[in-house]
Motif scaffolding. Structure first.
Motif, short mmCIF file in Angstrom:
data_model
loop_
_atom_site.label_atom_id
_atom_site.label_comp_id
_atom_site.label_asym_id
_atom_site.label_seq_id
_atom_site.Cartn_x
_atom_site.Cartn_y
_atom_site.Cartn_z
N LEU A 425 0.84 -1.19 0.00
CA LEU A 425 0.00 0.00 0.00
C LEU A 425 0.88 1.25 0.00
O LEU A 425 0.55 2.26 -0.64
N GLY A 426 1.99 1.20 0.69
CA GLY A 426 2.94 2.31 0.68
C GLY A 426 3.48 2.57 -0.71
O GLY A 426 3.63 3.73 -1.13
N MET A 427 3.78 1.49 -1.45
CA MET A 427 4.24 1.64 -2.82
C MET A 427 3.17 2.29 -3.69
O MET A 427 3.44 3.21 -4.48
N LEU A 428 1.91 1.82 -3.55
CA LEU A 428 0.82 2.39 -4.34
C LEU A 428 0.57 3.85 -3.95
O LEU A 428 0.28 4.70 -4.81
N LYS A 429 0.67 4.14 -2.66
CA LYS A 429 0.51 5.52 -2.21
C LYS A 429 1.57 6.41 -2.82
O LYS A 429 1.30 7.55 -3.24
N GLY A 430 2.80 5.90 -2.92
CA GLY A 430 3.86 6.67 -3.57
C GLY A 430 3.59 6.88 -5.04
O GLY A 430 3.88 7.95 -5.59
N SER A 431 3.03 5.88 -5.70
CA SER A 431 2.70 6.01 -7.12
C SER A 431 1.58 7.01 -7.32
O SER A 431 1.59 7.79 -8.29
N ALA A 432 0.60 7.03 -6.41
CA ALA A 432 -0.46 8.03 -6.48
C ALA A 432 0.11 9.44 -6.34
O ALA A 432 -0.32 10.38 -7.02
N LEU A 433 1.08 9.58 -5.44
CA LEU A 433 1.74 10.87 -5.28
C LEU A 433 2.37 11.33 -6.60
O LEU A 433 2.23 12.49 -7.00
N ARG A 434 3.06 10.40 -7.29
CA ARG A 434 3.73 10.79 -8.54
C ARG A 434 2.72 11.15 -9.63
O ARG A 434 2.97 12.04 -10.44
N ALA A 435 1.57 10.48 -9.67
CA ALA A 435 0.53 10.85 -10.63
C ALA A 435 -0.05 12.21 -10.27
O ALA A 435 -0.31 13.05 -11.16
N ALA A 436 -0.27 12.45 -8.98
CA ALA A 436 -0.78 13.75 -8.55
C ALA A 436 0.20 14.86 -8.90
O ALA A 436 -0.20 15.98 -9.25
N ARG A 437 1.50 14.57 -8.81
CA ARG A 437 2.50 15.57 -9.18
C ARG A 437 2.33 16.04 -10.63
O ARG A 437 2.49 17.23 -10.93
N VAL A 438 2.02 15.12 -11.51
CA VAL A 438 1.89 15.49 -12.92
C VAL A 438 0.72 16.44 -13.11
O VAL A 438 0.85 17.48 -13.78
N VAL A 439 -0.44 16.10 -12.54
CA VAL A 439 -1.59 16.96 -12.76
C VAL A 439 -1.40 18.32 -12.08
O VAL A 439 -1.80 19.36 -12.63
N ILE A 440 -0.77 18.33 -10.91
CA ILE A 440 -0.52 19.59 -10.22
C ILE A 440 0.45 20.45 -11.00
O ILE A 440 0.20 21.64 -11.27
N ASP A 441 1.57 19.88 -11.39
CA ASP A 441 2.64 20.66 -12.01
C ASP A 441 2.20 21.24 -13.35
O ASP A 441 2.38 22.43 -13.62
N ILE A 442 1.60 20.41 -14.20
CA ILE A 442 1.17 20.90 -15.50
C ILE A 442 -0.04 21.83 -15.35
O ILE A 442 -0.08 22.92 -15.93
N GLY A 443 -1.00 21.41 -14.54
CA GLY A 443 -2.20 22.22 -14.39
C GLY A 443 -1.91 23.59 -13.80
O GLY A 443 -2.45 24.61 -14.25
N TRP A 444 -1.07 23.64 -12.78
CA TRP A 444 -0.75 24.90 -12.10
C TRP A 444 0.03 25.84 -13.00
O TRP A 444 -0.32 27.00 -13.17
N HIS A 445 1.12 25.34 -13.60
CA HIS A 445 1.97 26.21 -14.41
C HIS A 445 1.31 26.66 -15.71
O HIS A 445 1.60 27.75 -16.21
#
Length: 547
Positions: A425-445
Protein backbone atom coordinates in the motif's frame (compact mmCIF):
# COMPACT_ATOMS: atom_id res chain seq x y z
CA UNK A 1 37.65 4.24 -25.74
CA UNK A 2 39.54 6.94 -27.60
CA UNK A 3 37.84 8.94 -30.33
CA UNK A 4 37.49 12.64 -31.16
CA UNK A 5 33.97 12.68 -29.70
CA UNK A 6 35.05 10.99 -26.46
CA UNK A 7 38.05 13.32 -26.27
CA UNK A 8 35.74 16.32 -26.68
CA UNK A 9 33.53 14.98 -23.88
CA UNK A 10 36.59 14.70 -21.63
CA UNK A 11 37.74 18.20 -22.54
CA UNK A 12 34.31 19.59 -21.78
CA UNK A 13 34.17 18.05 -18.31
CA UNK A 14 37.62 19.36 -17.42
CA UNK A 15 36.82 22.83 -18.74
CA UNK A 16 33.44 22.93 -16.98
CA UNK A 17 35.01 21.78 -13.72
CA UNK A 18 37.48 24.69 -13.92
CA UNK A 19 34.61 27.10 -14.45
CA UNK A 20 32.44 25.52 -11.75
CA UNK A 21 34.56 24.13 -8.89
CA UNK A 22 31.54 23.63 -6.64
CA UNK A 23 29.98 21.31 -9.21
CA UNK A 24 33.28 19.45 -9.60
CA UNK A 25 33.62 18.98 -5.85
CA UNK A 26 29.99 18.00 -5.35
CA UNK A 27 29.98 15.24 -7.96
CA UNK A 28 33.55 14.16 -7.23
CA UNK A 29 35.40 15.02 -10.45
CA UNK A 30 39.08 14.19 -10.18
CA UNK A 31 41.46 17.15 -10.29
CA UNK A 32 42.36 20.36 -8.49
CA UNK A 33 39.90 22.97 -9.74
CA UNK A 34 39.79 25.28 -6.75
CA UNK A 35 36.93 25.62 -4.29
CA UNK A 36 34.73 28.64 -5.04
CA UNK A 37 32.47 28.96 -8.09
CA UNK A 38 31.77 32.41 -9.50
CA UNK A 39 28.00 32.66 -9.93
CA UNK A 40 28.07 36.18 -11.34
CA UNK A 41 26.73 37.11 -14.82
CA UNK A 42 30.10 37.11 -16.59
CA UNK A 43 31.01 33.67 -15.24
CA UNK A 44 27.56 32.31 -16.13
CA UNK A 45 28.06 33.60 -19.68
CA UNK A 46 31.49 31.95 -19.82
CA UNK A 47 29.94 28.59 -18.96
CA UNK A 48 27.23 29.13 -21.59
CA UNK A 49 29.90 29.94 -24.17
CA UNK A 50 31.61 26.65 -23.32
CA UNK A 51 28.32 24.88 -24.08
CA UNK A 52 27.91 26.68 -27.40
CA UNK A 53 31.50 26.09 -28.44
CA UNK A 54 31.41 22.40 -27.49
CA UNK A 55 28.15 21.88 -29.36
CA UNK A 56 29.61 23.45 -32.50
CA UNK A 57 32.72 21.24 -32.26
CA UNK A 58 30.56 18.17 -31.67
CA UNK A 59 28.50 18.83 -34.78
CA UNK A 60 31.67 18.99 -36.86
CA UNK A 61 33.03 15.62 -35.72
CA UNK A 62 32.47 12.32 -37.50
CA UNK A 63 31.32 9.27 -35.58
CA UNK A 64 33.51 6.16 -35.41
CA UNK A 65 30.88 3.69 -34.22
CA UNK A 66 27.91 2.98 -31.94
CA UNK A 67 29.57 4.28 -28.76
CA UNK A 68 30.30 7.55 -30.54
CA UNK A 69 26.73 7.70 -31.82
CA UNK A 70 25.41 7.33 -28.29
CA UNK A 71 27.84 9.90 -26.87
CA UNK A 72 26.97 12.40 -29.60
CA UNK A 73 23.22 11.88 -29.19
CA UNK A 74 23.32 12.51 -25.47
CA UNK A 75 25.78 15.43 -25.50
CA UNK A 76 23.97 17.20 -28.31
CA UNK A 77 20.60 16.88 -26.59
CA UNK A 78 21.87 18.11 -23.21
CA UNK A 79 23.99 20.97 -24.54
CA UNK A 80 21.26 22.16 -26.90
CA UNK A 81 18.68 22.53 -24.16
CA UNK A 82 21.24 24.17 -21.86
CA UNK A 83 21.99 26.78 -24.51
CA UNK A 84 18.28 27.33 -25.17
CA UNK A 85 17.61 27.93 -21.48
CA UNK A 86 20.49 30.38 -21.23
CA UNK A 87 19.33 32.33 -24.27
CA UNK A 88 15.84 32.50 -22.79
CA UNK A 89 17.29 34.22 -19.73
CA UNK A 90 16.50 31.45 -17.27
CA UNK A 91 19.94 31.91 -15.72
CA UNK A 92 18.76 35.22 -14.27
CA UNK A 93 16.08 33.41 -12.28
CA UNK A 94 18.69 31.62 -10.17
CA UNK A 95 16.65 31.21 -6.98
CA UNK A 96 14.96 27.87 -6.38
CA UNK A 97 13.74 26.36 -3.11
CA UNK A 98 14.27 23.92 -1.46
CA UNK A 99 16.60 22.20 -3.97
CA UNK A 100 18.70 25.07 -5.26
CA UNK A 101 21.68 27.19 -4.35
CA UNK A 102 20.99 27.40 -0.62
CA UNK A 103 20.66 23.62 -0.30
CA UNK A 104 23.57 22.95 -2.67
CA UNK A 105 25.99 25.01 -0.60
CA UNK A 106 25.20 22.92 2.47
CA UNK A 107 25.52 19.73 0.46
CA UNK A 108 28.85 20.89 -0.93
CA UNK A 109 30.29 21.06 2.57
CA UNK A 110 28.59 17.88 3.76
CA UNK A 111 30.05 15.88 0.85
CA UNK A 112 33.66 16.81 1.62
CA UNK A 113 35.79 13.87 2.83
CA UNK A 114 36.86 14.06 6.47
CA UNK A 115 39.44 11.35 7.06
CA UNK A 116 42.72 13.28 7.21
CA UNK A 117 43.88 16.75 8.21
CA UNK A 118 44.06 17.63 4.51
CA UNK A 119 40.43 16.55 4.14
CA UNK A 120 39.44 18.83 7.01
CA UNK A 121 41.27 21.70 5.35
CA UNK A 122 38.97 21.14 2.38
CA UNK A 123 35.94 21.36 4.65
CA UNK A 124 37.27 24.66 6.01
CA UNK A 125 37.90 25.95 2.49
CA UNK A 126 34.41 25.05 1.30
CA UNK A 127 32.78 26.80 4.25
CA UNK A 128 35.01 29.84 3.77
CA UNK A 129 33.97 30.01 0.11
CA UNK A 130 30.26 30.37 0.90
CA UNK A 131 30.27 34.16 1.51
CA UNK A 132 32.13 34.73 -1.77
CA UNK A 133 29.83 32.46 -3.74
CA UNK A 134 26.69 34.03 -2.31
CA UNK A 135 28.05 37.49 -3.15
CA UNK A 136 28.51 36.58 -6.83
CA UNK A 137 25.11 34.85 -6.89
CA UNK A 138 23.58 38.09 -5.69
CA UNK A 139 24.99 39.82 -8.79
CA UNK A 140 23.07 37.41 -11.01
CA UNK A 141 19.88 37.94 -9.04
CA UNK A 142 20.40 41.69 -9.49
CA UNK A 143 20.73 41.11 -13.24
CA UNK A 144 17.35 39.41 -13.10
CA UNK A 145 15.85 42.44 -11.35
CA UNK A 146 17.30 44.75 -14.01
CA UNK A 147 15.96 42.57 -16.85
CA UNK A 148 12.56 42.08 -15.26
CA UNK A 149 13.20 38.33 -15.02
CA UNK A 150 12.63 37.40 -11.41
CA UNK A 151 11.19 34.39 -9.61
CA UNK A 152 7.83 34.40 -7.88
CA UNK A 153 7.33 35.91 -4.44
CA UNK A 154 6.76 32.45 -2.93
CA UNK A 155 10.28 31.35 -3.86
CA UNK A 156 11.70 34.52 -2.34
CA UNK A 157 9.89 34.20 0.99
CA UNK A 158 10.80 30.51 1.21
CA UNK A 159 14.38 31.31 0.23
CA UNK A 160 14.56 33.75 3.12
CA UNK A 161 13.34 31.03 5.49
CA UNK A 162 15.79 28.48 4.10
CA UNK A 163 18.77 30.80 4.36
CA UNK A 164 17.87 31.76 7.93
CA UNK A 165 17.28 28.10 8.79
CA UNK A 166 20.76 27.21 7.52
CA UNK A 167 22.17 29.79 9.91
CA UNK A 168 19.73 29.29 12.77
CA UNK A 169 20.12 25.53 12.96
CA UNK A 170 23.89 25.94 12.53
CA UNK A 171 24.05 23.28 9.84
CA UNK A 172 27.84 22.96 9.96
CA UNK A 173 28.27 22.65 13.72
CA UNK A 174 28.07 18.87 13.37
CA UNK A 175 31.38 18.99 11.49
CA UNK A 176 32.98 21.31 14.03
CA UNK A 177 31.92 18.95 16.81
CA UNK A 178 33.04 15.85 14.89
CA UNK A 179 36.52 17.31 14.44
CA UNK A 180 36.97 18.12 18.12
CA UNK A 181 39.90 20.16 19.42
CA UNK A 182 42.51 19.41 16.75
CA UNK A 183 44.83 22.01 15.15
CA UNK A 184 42.10 23.23 12.75
CA UNK A 185 39.35 23.61 15.35
CA UNK A 186 39.55 27.41 15.36
CA UNK A 187 39.56 27.60 11.56
CA UNK A 188 36.49 25.37 11.41
CA UNK A 189 34.59 27.49 13.94
CA UNK A 190 35.47 30.75 12.19
CA UNK A 191 34.60 29.37 8.76
CA UNK A 192 31.25 28.10 10.02
CA UNK A 193 30.44 31.47 11.62
CA UNK A 194 31.33 33.27 8.37
CA UNK A 195 29.02 30.94 6.45
CA UNK A 196 26.17 31.56 8.91
CA UNK A 197 26.70 35.30 8.57
CA UNK A 198 26.56 34.98 4.78
CA UNK A 199 23.32 32.98 4.93
CA UNK A 200 21.74 35.66 7.13
CA UNK A 201 23.09 38.32 4.78
CA UNK A 202 21.52 36.76 1.69
CA UNK A 203 18.26 36.40 3.60
CA UNK A 204 18.34 40.14 4.32
CA UNK A 205 19.02 40.83 0.63
CA UNK A 206 16.20 38.61 -0.59
CA UNK A 207 13.77 40.14 1.91
CA UNK A 208 14.73 43.78 1.49
CA UNK A 209 16.07 44.15 -2.05
CA UNK A 210 14.81 41.32 -4.22
CA UNK A 211 11.29 40.71 -2.85
CA UNK A 212 9.81 44.03 -4.06
CA UNK A 213 10.66 42.99 -7.64
CA UNK A 214 9.43 39.39 -7.38
CA UNK A 215 6.74 38.09 -9.71
CA UNK A 216 3.29 37.59 -8.26
CA UNK A 217 2.20 34.52 -10.24
CA UNK A 218 3.67 31.14 -9.32
CA UNK A 219 2.93 29.50 -12.68
CA UNK A 220 5.52 30.10 -15.37
CA UNK A 221 3.26 29.82 -18.43
CA UNK A 222 3.40 27.41 -21.35
CA UNK A 223 6.48 28.69 -23.18
CA UNK A 224 8.76 28.60 -20.16
CA UNK A 225 7.22 25.35 -18.95
CA UNK A 226 7.84 23.48 -22.19
CA UNK A 227 11.48 24.59 -22.18
CA UNK A 228 11.83 23.45 -18.57
CA UNK A 229 10.18 20.11 -19.38
CA UNK A 230 12.51 19.64 -22.33
CA UNK A 231 15.40 20.01 -19.90
CA UNK A 232 14.06 17.65 -17.25
CA UNK A 233 12.60 15.00 -19.58
CA UNK A 234 14.92 15.12 -22.55
CA UNK A 235 11.72 15.17 -24.59
CA UNK A 236 9.22 17.46 -26.26
CA UNK A 237 6.15 17.36 -24.04
CA UNK A 238 2.52 17.36 -25.09
CA UNK A 239 1.29 18.89 -21.82
CA UNK A 240 -2.43 18.39 -22.32
CA UNK A 241 -2.05 14.75 -23.28
CA UNK A 242 0.17 14.18 -20.22
CA UNK A 243 -2.33 16.02 -18.00
CA UNK A 244 -5.25 13.87 -19.12
CA UNK A 245 -3.20 10.66 -18.90
CA UNK A 246 -2.08 11.46 -15.37
CA UNK A 247 -5.66 11.98 -14.15
CA UNK A 248 -6.60 8.59 -15.60
CA UNK A 249 -3.53 7.01 -14.00
CA UNK A 250 -4.38 8.55 -10.64
CA UNK A 251 -7.89 7.08 -10.79
CA UNK A 252 -6.46 3.63 -11.65
CA UNK A 253 -4.03 3.73 -8.73
CA UNK A 254 -6.73 4.89 -6.32
CA UNK A 255 -8.84 1.87 -7.24
CA UNK A 256 -5.88 -0.43 -6.61
CA UNK A 257 -5.14 1.27 -3.29
CA UNK A 258 -8.70 0.67 -2.12
CA UNK A 259 -8.43 -3.03 -2.99
CA UNK A 260 -5.06 -3.32 -1.21
CA UNK A 261 -6.38 -1.57 1.90
CA UNK A 262 -9.26 -4.01 2.08
CA UNK A 263 -6.77 -6.86 2.33
CA UNK A 264 -5.17 -5.27 5.39
CA UNK A 265 -8.32 -4.37 7.34
CA UNK A 266 -11.33 -5.85 5.53
CA UNK A 267 -14.25 -3.45 5.29
CA UNK A 268 -12.33 -0.44 6.54
CA UNK A 269 -11.84 2.70 4.48
CA UNK A 270 -8.44 3.80 3.19
CA UNK A 271 -8.02 6.54 5.81
CA UNK A 272 -8.80 4.07 8.59
CA UNK A 273 -6.27 1.56 7.23
CA UNK A 274 -3.57 4.23 6.96
CA UNK A 275 -4.22 5.28 10.56
CA UNK A 276 -3.97 1.64 11.62
CA UNK A 277 -0.62 1.25 9.84
CA UNK A 278 0.70 4.51 11.28
CA UNK A 279 -0.04 3.16 14.74
CA UNK A 280 1.32 -0.35 14.25
CA UNK A 281 4.05 -0.16 11.59
CA UNK A 282 6.38 2.56 12.82
CA UNK A 283 9.57 3.06 14.81
CA UNK A 284 10.00 5.71 17.44
CA UNK A 285 13.65 6.82 17.53
CA UNK A 286 16.20 8.15 15.07
CA UNK A 287 18.47 5.23 15.92
CA UNK A 288 15.79 2.65 15.10
CA UNK A 289 14.97 4.49 11.90
CA UNK A 290 18.59 4.50 10.74
CA UNK A 291 19.01 0.83 11.65
CA UNK A 292 15.88 -0.09 9.68
CA UNK A 293 16.98 1.95 6.65
CA UNK A 294 20.45 0.40 6.69
CA UNK A 295 19.10 -3.14 6.95
CA UNK A 296 16.67 -2.64 4.05
CA UNK A 297 19.29 -1.04 1.79
CA UNK A 298 21.78 -3.81 2.38
CA UNK A 299 19.16 -6.52 2.04
CA UNK A 300 18.12 -5.21 -1.36
CA UNK A 301 21.72 -5.11 -2.57
CA UNK A 302 22.30 -8.71 -1.54
CA UNK A 303 19.00 -9.99 -2.96
CA UNK A 304 19.52 -8.41 -6.38
CA UNK A 305 23.17 -9.15 -6.98
CA UNK A 306 23.72 -12.01 -9.37
CA UNK A 307 20.00 -12.71 -9.71
CA UNK A 308 18.30 -9.81 -11.46
CA UNK A 309 21.40 -7.63 -11.89
CA UNK A 310 25.14 -8.13 -11.88
CA UNK A 311 26.23 -5.46 -9.41
CA UNK A 312 29.82 -4.29 -9.53
CA UNK A 313 31.50 -4.99 -6.15
CA UNK A 314 32.40 -1.30 -5.89
CA UNK A 315 28.69 -0.45 -5.74
CA UNK A 316 27.95 -2.82 -2.87
CA UNK A 317 29.02 -0.07 -0.48
CA UNK A 318 26.09 2.32 -0.03
CA UNK A 319 25.99 4.86 2.79
CA UNK A 320 22.75 5.80 4.56
CA UNK A 321 22.47 9.05 6.51
CA UNK A 322 19.68 10.55 8.60
CA UNK A 323 19.70 14.35 8.17
CA UNK A 324 18.73 16.90 10.84
CA UNK A 325 17.86 20.52 10.07
CA UNK A 326 17.39 19.96 6.34
CA UNK A 327 14.96 22.04 4.28
CA UNK A 328 14.36 19.09 1.96
CA UNK A 329 10.97 17.48 2.32
CA UNK A 330 11.94 14.07 1.02
CA UNK A 331 14.79 11.58 0.80
CA UNK A 332 17.41 12.01 -1.92
CA UNK A 333 20.53 10.35 -3.32
CA UNK A 334 24.04 11.52 -4.17
CA UNK A 335 26.16 9.37 -6.44
CA UNK A 336 29.70 8.05 -6.02
CA UNK A 337 32.63 10.27 -6.89
CA UNK A 338 34.27 9.84 -10.26
CA UNK A 339 37.03 7.64 -8.82
CA UNK A 340 34.53 5.79 -6.54
CA UNK A 341 36.50 6.77 -3.43
CA UNK A 342 33.33 8.42 -2.12
CA UNK A 343 30.44 5.94 -2.15
CA UNK A 344 26.87 6.61 -3.15
CA UNK A 345 24.68 7.84 -0.31
CA UNK A 346 20.99 8.14 0.47
CA UNK A 347 19.90 11.04 2.69
CA UNK A 348 16.80 10.90 4.91
CA UNK A 349 15.61 14.23 6.35
CA UNK A 350 13.78 13.77 9.63
CA UNK A 351 12.33 17.31 9.97
CA UNK A 352 10.56 17.48 13.35
CA UNK A 353 9.47 13.85 13.31
CA UNK A 354 9.90 11.55 16.25
CA UNK A 355 7.86 8.70 14.74
CA UNK A 356 8.80 7.08 11.43
CA UNK A 357 6.09 5.27 9.49
CA UNK A 358 8.26 2.64 7.88
CA UNK A 359 5.36 0.87 6.16
CA UNK A 360 5.22 3.75 3.70
CA UNK A 361 8.98 4.22 3.26
CA UNK A 362 10.18 0.83 2.06
CA UNK A 363 9.30 1.79 -1.50
CA UNK A 364 11.52 4.89 -1.16
CA UNK A 365 14.43 2.67 -0.08
CA UNK A 366 14.13 0.85 -3.40
CA UNK A 367 13.73 4.16 -5.25
CA UNK A 368 16.76 5.94 -3.79
CA UNK A 369 18.95 2.87 -3.28
CA UNK A 370 18.63 -0.33 -5.32
CA UNK A 371 17.35 -1.18 -7.78
CA UNK A 372 16.81 2.59 -8.13
CA UNK A 373 19.17 5.56 -8.22
CA UNK A 374 22.23 3.90 -6.71
CA UNK A 375 22.22 1.07 -9.19
CA UNK A 376 21.51 3.28 -12.18
CA UNK A 377 23.77 6.22 -11.38
CA UNK A 378 26.48 4.05 -9.88
CA UNK A 379 26.52 1.83 -12.96
CA UNK A 380 27.49 4.78 -15.15
CA UNK A 381 30.65 5.16 -13.05
CA UNK A 382 31.75 1.54 -13.48
CA UNK A 383 30.67 0.80 -17.06
CA UNK A 384 34.13 1.46 -18.44
CA UNK A 385 35.08 2.81 -21.85
CA UNK A 386 31.65 2.38 -23.42
CA UNK A 387 30.37 5.67 -21.99
CA UNK A 388 31.80 9.14 -22.48
CA UNK A 389 32.98 11.10 -19.49
CA UNK A 390 30.13 13.53 -20.13
CA UNK A 391 27.59 10.75 -19.62
CA UNK A 392 29.37 9.45 -16.52
CA UNK A 393 29.63 12.65 -14.50
CA UNK A 394 27.52 15.37 -16.06
CA UNK A 395 24.74 14.22 -18.29
CA UNK A 396 21.93 13.00 -16.03
CA UNK A 397 18.39 13.51 -17.32
CA UNK A 398 15.74 13.71 -14.58
CA UNK A 399 13.10 11.90 -16.62
CA UNK A 400 15.51 9.05 -17.31
CA UNK A 401 16.81 8.85 -13.72
CA UNK A 402 13.55 9.39 -11.84
CA UNK A 403 11.66 7.27 -14.34
CA UNK A 404 14.07 4.41 -13.70
CA UNK A 405 13.76 4.84 -9.94
CA UNK A 406 9.97 4.64 -10.16
CA UNK A 407 10.30 1.65 -12.49
CA UNK A 408 12.53 0.16 -9.77
CA UNK A 409 9.67 0.46 -7.28
CA UNK A 410 7.37 -1.33 -9.72
CA UNK A 411 10.04 -4.00 -10.31
CA UNK A 412 10.35 -4.51 -6.55
CA UNK A 413 6.62 -5.19 -6.47
CA UNK A 414 6.99 -7.73 -9.28
CA UNK A 415 9.73 -9.42 -7.24
CA UNK A 416 7.42 -9.71 -4.23
CA UNK A 417 9.46 -7.39 -2.02
CA UNK A 418 6.46 -5.66 -0.45
CA UNK A 419 5.59 -8.53 1.87
CA UNK A 420 5.78 -6.49 5.11
CA UNK A 421 2.37 -5.40 6.35
CA UNK A 422 1.21 -2.30 4.51
CA UNK A 423 4.36 -1.91 2.42
CA UNK A 424 2.60 -2.60 -0.88
CA UNK A 425 0.00 0.00 0.00
CA UNK A 426 2.94 2.31 0.68
CA UNK A 427 4.24 1.64 -2.82
CA UNK A 428 0.82 2.39 -4.34
CA UNK A 429 0.51 5.52 -2.21
CA UNK A 430 3.86 6.67 -3.57
CA UNK A 431 2.70 6.01 -7.12
CA UNK A 432 -0.46 8.03 -6.48
CA UNK A 433 1.74 10.87 -5.28
CA UNK A 434 3.73 10.79 -8.54
CA UNK A 435 0.53 10.85 -10.63
CA UNK A 436 -0.78 13.75 -8.55
CA UNK A 437 2.50 15.57 -9.18
CA UNK A 438 1.89 15.49 -12.92
CA UNK A 439 -1.59 16.96 -12.76
CA UNK A 440 -0.52 19.59 -10.22
CA UNK A 441 2.64 20.66 -12.01
CA UNK A 442 1.17 20.90 -15.50
CA UNK A 443 -2.20 22.22 -14.39
CA UNK A 444 -0.75 24.90 -12.10
CA UNK A 445 1.97 26.21 -14.41
CA UNK A 446 -0.23 26.21 -17.52
CA UNK A 447 -3.38 27.33 -15.65
CA UNK A 448 -5.41 24.42 -17.04
CA UNK A 449 -8.92 23.81 -15.72
CA UNK A 450 -9.50 20.81 -13.49
CA UNK A 451 -11.72 18.12 -15.06
CA UNK A 452 -15.39 18.59 -14.19
CA UNK A 453 -15.53 15.74 -11.67
CA UNK A 454 -12.33 16.93 -9.96
CA UNK A 455 -13.46 20.56 -9.95
CA UNK A 456 -16.38 19.59 -7.72
CA UNK A 457 -13.89 18.28 -5.16
CA UNK A 458 -11.05 20.78 -5.43
CA UNK A 459 -12.22 23.85 -7.35
CA UNK A 460 -12.11 24.85 -11.00
CA UNK A 461 -8.64 26.46 -11.21
CA UNK A 462 -5.22 25.75 -9.78
CA UNK A 463 -3.51 27.83 -7.11
CA UNK A 464 -1.22 27.05 -4.17
CA UNK A 465 -4.04 25.93 -1.89
CA UNK A 466 -5.63 23.73 -4.56
CA UNK A 467 -2.27 22.13 -5.29
CA UNK A 468 -1.68 21.50 -1.60
CA UNK A 469 -5.12 19.95 -1.13
CA UNK A 470 -4.74 17.64 -4.16
CA UNK A 471 -1.29 16.59 -2.97
CA UNK A 472 -2.59 15.74 0.51
CA UNK A 473 -5.93 14.14 -0.36
CA UNK A 474 -5.10 12.47 -3.66
CA UNK A 475 -1.32 12.12 -3.49
CA UNK A 476 -1.67 11.23 0.20
CA UNK A 477 1.70 12.67 1.01
CA UNK A 478 3.04 12.70 4.57
CA UNK A 479 2.16 15.93 6.35
CA UNK A 480 5.77 17.01 6.89
CA UNK A 481 6.48 16.75 3.17
CA UNK A 482 3.41 18.47 1.71
CA UNK A 483 4.24 22.16 1.98
CA UNK A 484 7.89 21.95 0.81
CA UNK A 485 6.77 19.78 -2.11
CA UNK A 486 4.41 22.47 -3.40
CA UNK A 487 7.11 25.09 -2.95
CA UNK A 488 9.43 22.87 -4.96
CA UNK A 489 6.94 22.48 -7.84
CA UNK A 490 6.52 26.24 -8.05
CA UNK A 491 10.25 26.86 -8.25
CA UNK A 492 11.31 23.91 -10.39
CA UNK A 493 8.75 23.64 -13.21
CA UNK A 494 8.77 20.39 -15.14
CA UNK A 495 10.67 18.36 -12.53
CA UNK A 496 7.68 16.91 -10.70
CA UNK A 497 6.42 15.23 -13.87
CA UNK A 498 9.66 13.32 -14.45
CA UNK A 499 8.80 10.38 -12.21
CA UNK A 500 5.55 9.19 -13.74
CA UNK A 501 6.30 10.20 -17.33
CA UNK A 502 9.75 8.67 -17.01
CA UNK A 503 8.30 5.46 -15.60
CA UNK A 504 5.85 5.33 -18.50
CA UNK A 505 8.75 5.56 -20.95
CA UNK A 506 10.70 2.79 -19.19
CA UNK A 507 7.67 0.49 -18.94
CA UNK A 508 6.83 1.03 -22.61
CA UNK A 509 10.43 0.32 -23.63
CA UNK A 510 10.51 -2.94 -21.66
CA UNK A 511 7.11 -4.00 -23.07
CA UNK A 512 8.38 -3.40 -26.58
CA UNK A 513 11.49 -5.51 -25.92
CA UNK A 514 9.39 -8.32 -24.43
CA UNK A 515 7.02 -8.31 -27.38
CA UNK A 516 9.93 -8.49 -29.82
CA UNK A 517 11.78 -11.29 -27.99
CA UNK A 518 8.79 -13.33 -26.88
CA UNK A 519 9.75 -16.37 -24.82
CA UNK A 520 13.44 -15.53 -25.30
CA UNK A 521 13.19 -12.26 -23.37
CA UNK A 522 15.87 -12.12 -20.64
CA UNK A 523 15.01 -9.50 -18.02
CA UNK A 524 18.45 -9.53 -16.40
CA UNK A 525 20.16 -9.04 -19.77
CA UNK A 526 17.75 -6.23 -20.63
CA UNK A 527 18.48 -4.49 -17.34
CA UNK A 528 22.23 -4.80 -17.92
CA UNK A 529 21.99 -3.35 -21.42
CA UNK A 530 19.66 -0.56 -20.32
CA UNK A 531 21.91 0.58 -17.47
CA UNK A 532 25.08 0.31 -19.53
CA UNK A 533 23.66 2.82 -22.00
CA UNK A 534 23.93 5.56 -19.40
CA UNK A 535 21.62 8.60 -19.31
CA UNK A 536 19.40 9.28 -22.32
CA UNK A 537 16.62 11.76 -22.96
CA UNK A 538 13.18 10.16 -23.04
CA UNK A 539 12.62 11.07 -26.70
CA UNK A 540 15.58 8.84 -27.57
CA UNK A 541 15.18 6.08 -24.96
CA UNK A 542 13.07 3.56 -26.88
CA UNK A 543 15.04 4.08 -30.09
CA UNK A 544 18.40 3.50 -28.42
CA UNK A 545 17.18 0.44 -26.51
CA UNK A 546 15.68 -0.92 -29.71
CA UNK A 547 18.95 -0.48 -31.56
Amino acid sequence: MTSPIFALADEYITAYARLHPMFAGSVGIKGDFGVATDFGPEAVEERAELDRDTLAKLNALASTGPADDLARLHMAERLSVSVAQHEAGEWRRALRVPYGMLQSLVGYVDLAPRRTENDWRLTVSRMRAIPEMLATWRQTLNAGIEAGQTVARLQVSEGVKQARRNAGTRVFDKHVQAYGDGPQARDLREAAEAAYGAFNGIADYLEGTYAPHAAERDGVGEERYLLAARSTLGAVLDPRDAYDWAWDELHRIEDEMAAEADKIVPGAGLDEVIAHLDATQAVGTHEEYLAWLTEKHQGALEALNGVHFDIDPRLMNLDVEVVHGSSAGSAYYTGPSEDLSRPGRTWWPVAERETFRIWGELTTVFHEGVPGHHLQIGQTKVTGDGLSRFAKVFGSVSGHAEGWALYAERLSDELGWFADTGSRLGMLKGSALRAARVVIDIGWHLDLPLPAAEAKLHGERWNFDTALEVLKTRGRIAEHRAYPEIVRYAGWPGQAICYKLGERAWVDARAEAQAAAGADFDLKAWHTRALNLGPIGLDNLATVLRG
